[in-house]
Design a protein around this motif. Structure first.
Motif, PDB file in Angstrom:
ATOM      1  N   ASN A   5      11.324  -4.935   2.109  1.00  0.00           N
ATOM      2  CA  ASN A   5      11.317  -3.736   2.951  1.00  0.00           C
ATOM      3  C   ASN A   5      11.528  -4.131   4.418  1.00  0.00           C
ATOM      4  OD1 ASN A   5      11.030  -1.138   3.713  1.00  0.00           O
ATOM      5  ND2 ASN A   5       8.858  -0.961   3.250  1.00  0.00           N
ATOM      6  N   LEU A   6      10.853  -5.231   4.815  1.00  0.00           N
ATOM      7  CA  LEU A   6      11.023  -5.729   6.184  1.00  0.00           C
ATOM      8  C   LEU A   6      12.467  -6.183   6.412  1.00  0.00           C
ATOM      9  CD1 LEU A   6       7.765  -7.853   6.658  1.00  0.00           C
ATOM     10  CD2 LEU A   6       8.222  -5.574   7.542  1.00  0.00           C
ATOM     11  N   PHE A  63       7.255  -5.481  -0.122  1.00  0.00           N
ATOM     12  CA  PHE A  63       6.970  -5.425   1.315  1.00  0.00           C
ATOM     13  C   PHE A  63       7.936  -6.298   2.140  1.00  0.00           C
ATOM     14  CE2 PHE A  63       4.495  -7.272   4.897  1.00  0.00           C
ATOM     15  CZ  PHE A  63       4.291  -6.118   5.615  1.00  0.00           C
ATOM     16  N   ILE A  64       8.131  -7.545   1.654  1.00  0.00           N
ATOM     17  CA  ILE A  64       9.002  -8.480   2.387  1.00  0.00           C
ATOM     18  C   ILE A  64      10.445  -7.953   2.406  1.00  0.00           C
ATOM     19  CG2 ILE A  64       9.932 -10.847   2.347  1.00  0.00           C
ATOM     20  CD1 ILE A  64       6.996 -10.857   2.943  1.00  0.00           C
ATOM     21  N   ILE A  75      -1.603  -8.161   0.947  1.00  0.00           N
ATOM     22  CA  ILE A  75      -2.016  -7.003   1.746  1.00  0.00           C
ATOM     23  C   ILE A  75      -2.880  -6.108   0.850  1.00  0.00           C
ATOM     24  CG2 ILE A  75      -1.206  -4.992   3.049  1.00  0.00           C
ATOM     25  CD1 ILE A  75       1.339  -6.786   3.590  1.00  0.00           C
ATOM     26  N   LEU A  89      -1.854  -2.616  -0.720  1.00  0.00           N
ATOM     27  CA  LEU A  89      -0.620  -2.485  -1.498  1.00  0.00           C
ATOM     28  C   LEU A  89      -0.826  -3.020  -2.915  1.00  0.00           C
ATOM     29  CD1 LEU A  89       2.049  -3.655   1.114  1.00  0.00           C
ATOM     30  CD2 LEU A  89       1.095  -1.387   0.768  1.00  0.00           C
ATOM     31  N   GLU A 148       4.160  -3.539  -4.677  1.00  0.00           N
ATOM     32  CA  GLU A 148       4.409  -3.191  -3.272  1.00  0.00           C
ATOM     33  C   GLU A 148       4.284  -4.414  -2.368  1.00  0.00           C
ATOM     34  OE1 GLU A 148       2.866   1.454  -3.462  1.00  0.00           O
ATOM     35  OE2 GLU A 148       1.474  -0.163  -2.979  1.00  0.00           O
TER      36      GLU A 148
END
Lengths: 227, 406
Positions: A111-112, A108-109, A97, A100, A104
Motif C-alpha cells: 500500500n505504501l 500495508f507495505i 502493526i 491490522l 493487512e
C-alpha cells in the motif's frame, strides 16, 4: 555481482557520556541469493551493523553501497523510500502493526508502494500461504502465536519485492518448533526464489542453516566463512 | 488500508484512552454549551423584555431630544416617513409616541408622572400592553381615557372609573391641563415605570400638550435583533440627519448594554478556564497516546512509511477523538437546552425580586442560537489541533533505531 558493499564502516555513539565504538572499520560485501548469518556475542555490534546496512542508522564513517547507491548520503523521505523499495525487515519482536490483520500487515507495505489493490491482495494471500498461514489471514497479531507473527513478518518483508531481507535475531523469541518452521520457509524462499537473507543471530539453528557465517566481536569482523 | 482506517482502528484498540480523551472533551462541550446557552439566553430575554416592552430595537427622535427630553423637542407626525420605514424588509413594527412629564392628581394627592401618548392598536402589537391591564379595559382608538400604572394608582388611591387630572407644560410653554377617566390599571414589570406611567391616546396627548400632530419618538421593532446595525444605516439614509437622531436600544440604555457586556466577559473568562483545564487533559492523553506507541511508530517508519503519512494517521486519531467528544457533548446538552429554551427556569425569592426590580422576567432562559454552538465547536477543534502539535513534532523527530529499542 555485489548488491551490498560496506567500506571502512565505523559507528561511534555516546552512552552515558562514554563513547562506544560499536562498529570499527567493517568491509563486507554481499551477493544476490546469499543466506548469511552475522554472529557474535551481545554488544558485539551485529545489530548496529544490520541497522546501518538497512539505512535505519547512519555510519560515523565509511560508506554503504546498495545497488550502486551510497545510502549514507540519502536523507529523510528519500531514505525511507529507498528502504521501502529495496529492503525487507524482520525484527526480533515481530513488530507487526497491532490494529491490522495478518493480510493487512502484509498488504500495508505494498500500500505504501502504491501498488494496485488487486495485486496487493493477491500477493498478500500468496505470501501468507507460502509461509503456512493461509488459514489465519484475517487474524490480528494478538490472536497469533509468536511463530505465526514472525511468519507474517517474513511475508511482510517479502511483500515489497525487496533486494534483500535483514533479519535481526528473528528466532530469539520463538520455540523450537516455530524456529524450525520459520527457517524452513526462509531457506525455501532463498533457494527457490533466490531471495537474499542476512541474519544477525545467536541461534545455532540459524547458524547451521546459513551458507555464510560472519563473526563479529568488539565491532570488528573476526571471520567470514562460506560453507 | 487508508490512514483513516488505521486511525479508526487505533481509536477502537485502546478503549480506555479513547474514553478518557473523549470524556474530557465531552465535559468541556457539555458545560460550555449549557453555560453559554444560559448566559446568552438570559441576555436575549433581558433585551427582549426591554425592547418589546418599551424601547424597540431602534428609535427615531428629533435631533437633540435624547439629551433634552422636553415637549418642544418633538417632530411633526409624518405618515410617509412611517411608511418608508415600515417598508424596510427587516422592520416588523413602527410605533409612534408622544411622551412628556405631567403632575397627576386625584383629590388631595399629586405625583409626578410620565404621560405617554400611544396609538393603542400599534402599541399593543409591539408591547402587548393590553395584557398588562389588571383591572378595567385597554384603550381604544376613539375613547377618551387613560391607563394608570398600578403603583401610581395606588399612591393616588384611584381606581377604574375615577377621573385623573394631568397638569404640565405644553408645546412652546402653553399650559397643559386635562382631566381623564381612568379606563384601566396596568402592571408594569419595572417598579420605576410602575410608579409613574400614564398611557393615553396619542391624539389626546397631542391635545393635552398643545402639540397637534407632534411625536417625540418612533419606536421600531425588528424581526431579528441581529439586523440592528444594517437597519439603523438604512433608516439614516432615508431621513435628514440635520433634523433627526436614530438610536439603537444599546445607545438608549447604555447601562444595560454595559451590564450585559461585563457579565459576558466574566462568562467567557470562566469558559476560558474550563477550556484550559480540558485542554491540558486532552493534551495529557494525547502525549500518553503518542509516547506509549513509540515502538509502533518506529516500526512503521523502519518498514518504509513516510513520517508525514504517519503524522496523518495521528491527525485523524486526534480529530476523531475530538469529533467523538464534541458529538457526545452536543448529544446530551442539545436536548437540555432545547427543552429549557421552551420552558425557562423560573427564578424565585430575592434573586427573582431583583430581576423584577430591573424590569426583567425572573427566569433563566436558554439560547439555541447556532452561532454560539459553532463557536464552541471551533474552540474545541482549535484545542485539539493545538494538542496535535506534540505528536506531530514527536513523529517528525522520531529515530527508528531508538524507537525500535524502546
Amino acid at each position: 555481482m555485489n548488491i551490498i558493499e560496506t567500506k571502512n564502516l565505523h559507528k561511534t555513539y555516546k552512552e552515558s557520556e562514554i563513547e562506544v565504538h560499536a562498529v570499527r572499520g567493517v568491509d563486507l560485501s554481499f551477493e544476490q541469493g546469499e543466506f548469511t548469518a552475522i554472529v557474535g556475542p551481545s554488544g558485539s555490534g551485529k545489530t548496529t551493523l544490520l541497522n546501518m546496512i538497512g539505512g535505519l542508522d547512519k555510519p560515523t564513517e565509511g560508506e554503504i553501497i546498495i545497488d550502486g547507491i551510497n545510502i549514507s548520503t540519502l536523507k529523510g523521505s528519500k531514505l525511507i523510500d529507498f528502504r521501502l523499495r529495496k529492503i525487507g525487515f524482520v525484527f526480533q519482536a515481530y513488530n507487526l502493526i497491532p490494529v491490522l490483520t495478518a493480510k493487512e500487515n502484509v498488504e500495508f507495505i505494498m500500500n505504501l508502494q502504491k501498488r494496485p489493490k488487486k495485486e496487493r491482495i493477491k500477493r498478500a494471500e500468496d505470501l501468507l500461504k507460502a509461509v503456512g498461514l493461509g488459514d489465519r489471514m484475517n487474524a490480528r497479531p494478538s490472536k497469533l502465536s509468536g511463530g505465526q507473527q514472525q511468519r507474517v513478518a517474513v511475508a511482510r518483508a517479502l511483500a515489497s519485492k525487496p533486494m534483500f531481507i535483514l533479519a535481526d535475531e528473528p528466532t530469539a523469541n520463538l520455540d523450537s518448533e516455530s524456529t524450525r518452521n520459520l527457517l524452513e520457509i526462509m531457506e525455501t524462499l532463498n533457494k527457490e526464489e533466490n531471495i537474499t537473507f542476512i541474519f544477525s543471530t545467536h541461534d545455532t539453528r540459524v547458524v547451521n542453516k546459513a551458507r555464510r557465517i560472519i563473526t563479529i566481536d568488539d565491532g570488528k569482523v573476526l571471520s567470514d566463512e562460506k560453507k | 488500508m487508508s490512514s483513516f482506517k488505521i486511525a479508526r482502528r487505533n481509536i477502537r484498540r485502546n478503549k480506555r484512552r479513547t474514553v478518557i480523551t473523549a470524556a474530557s472533551i465531552f465535559f468541556a462541550v457539555f458545560f460550555a454549551v449549557i453555560m453559554r446557552s444560559m448566559q446568552l439566553g438570559t441576555y436575549t430575554e433581558m433585551i427582549k423584555n426591554v425592547v418589546s416592552s418599551y424601547t424597540g430595537h431602534i428609535q427615531i427622535h428629533k435631533k437633540g431630544y435624547w439629551n433634552d427630553k422636553i415637549i418642544n423637542n418633538t417632530f411633526p407626525e409624518n405618515t410617509e416617513l412611517e411608511k418608508t420605514i415600515a417598508k424596510i424588509p427587516e422592520v416588523e413594527k413602527v410605533v409612534p409616541r408622544l411622551e412628556s412629564f405631567a403632575l397627576a392628581s386625584f383629590r388631595q394627592l399629586t405625583k409626578g408622572s410620565i404621560v405617554i401618548g400611544i396609538s393603542p392598536e400599534k402599541e399593543n402589537n409591539m408591547t402587548k400592553l393590553a395584557d398588562k391591564v389588571i383591572s378595567g379595559n385597554y384603550l381604544s382608538k376613539t375613547n377618551k381615557g387613560v391607563l394608570v400604572a398600578e403603583k401610581l394608582a395606588s399612591f393616588l388611591k384611584l381606581g377604574v372609573g375615577d377621573t385623573i387630572v394631568l397638569m404640565g407644560q405644553g408645546y412652546h410653554a402653553a399650559t397643559a391641563a386635562g382631566k381623564y377617566p381612568v379606563k384601566g390599571i396596568i402592571r408594569l414589570n419595572a417598579p420605576d415605570l410602575n410608579n409613574k406611567i400614564v398611557y393615553i391616546n396619542l391624539s389626546e396627548a397631542q391635545d393635552l400638550y398643545s402639540a397637534p400632530n407632534m411625536l417625540s419618538s418612533l419606536s421600531i421593532l425588528l424581526k431579528n435583533s441581529d439586523d440592528i446595525k444594517s437597519v439603523k444605516t438604512a433608516i439614516s439614509d432615508k431621513i435628514n440627519p440635520e433634523n433627526f437622531e436614530v438610536m439603537t436600544w444599546e445607545e438608549i440604555l447604555p447601562e444595560l448594554k454595559q451590564a450585559i457586556e461585563s457579565d459576558n466577559i466574566s462568562g467567557q473568562f470562566m469558559l476560558a478556564i474550563l477550556y484550559m483545564i480540558v485542554g491540558f487533559g486532552v493534551f495529557g492523553t494525547i502525549v500518553m497516546m503518542t509516547v506509549e506507541r513509540k515502538k509502533e511508530f518506529g516500526i512503521m517508519t523502519a518498514v518504509g512509511m513516510k513520517k508525514i503519512k504517519l503524522a496523518g494517521i495521528l491527525f485523524y486519531e486526534t480529530l476523531l477523538l475530538g469529533i467523538l467528544g464534541i458529538l457526545s457533548g452536543f448529544a446530551v446538552s442539545l436536548p437540555l437546552i432545547l427543552y429549557f429554551s421552551k420552558s425557562p427556569v423560573p427564578i424565585t425569592g430575592d434573586v427573582g425580586n431583583t430581576f423584577k426590580s430591573f424590569g426583567f422576567e425572573p427566569v433563566i432562559a436558554f439560547s439555541v442560537n447556532p452561532h454560539f454552538m459553532i463557536n464552541q465547536i471551533s474552540v474545541v477543534v482549535v484545542i485539539v489541533l493545538i494538542a496535535y502539535i506534540y505528536p506531530l513534532s514527536y513523529i517528525l523527530k522520531i529515530n527508528p533505531v531508538k524507537a525500535l529499542r524502546n
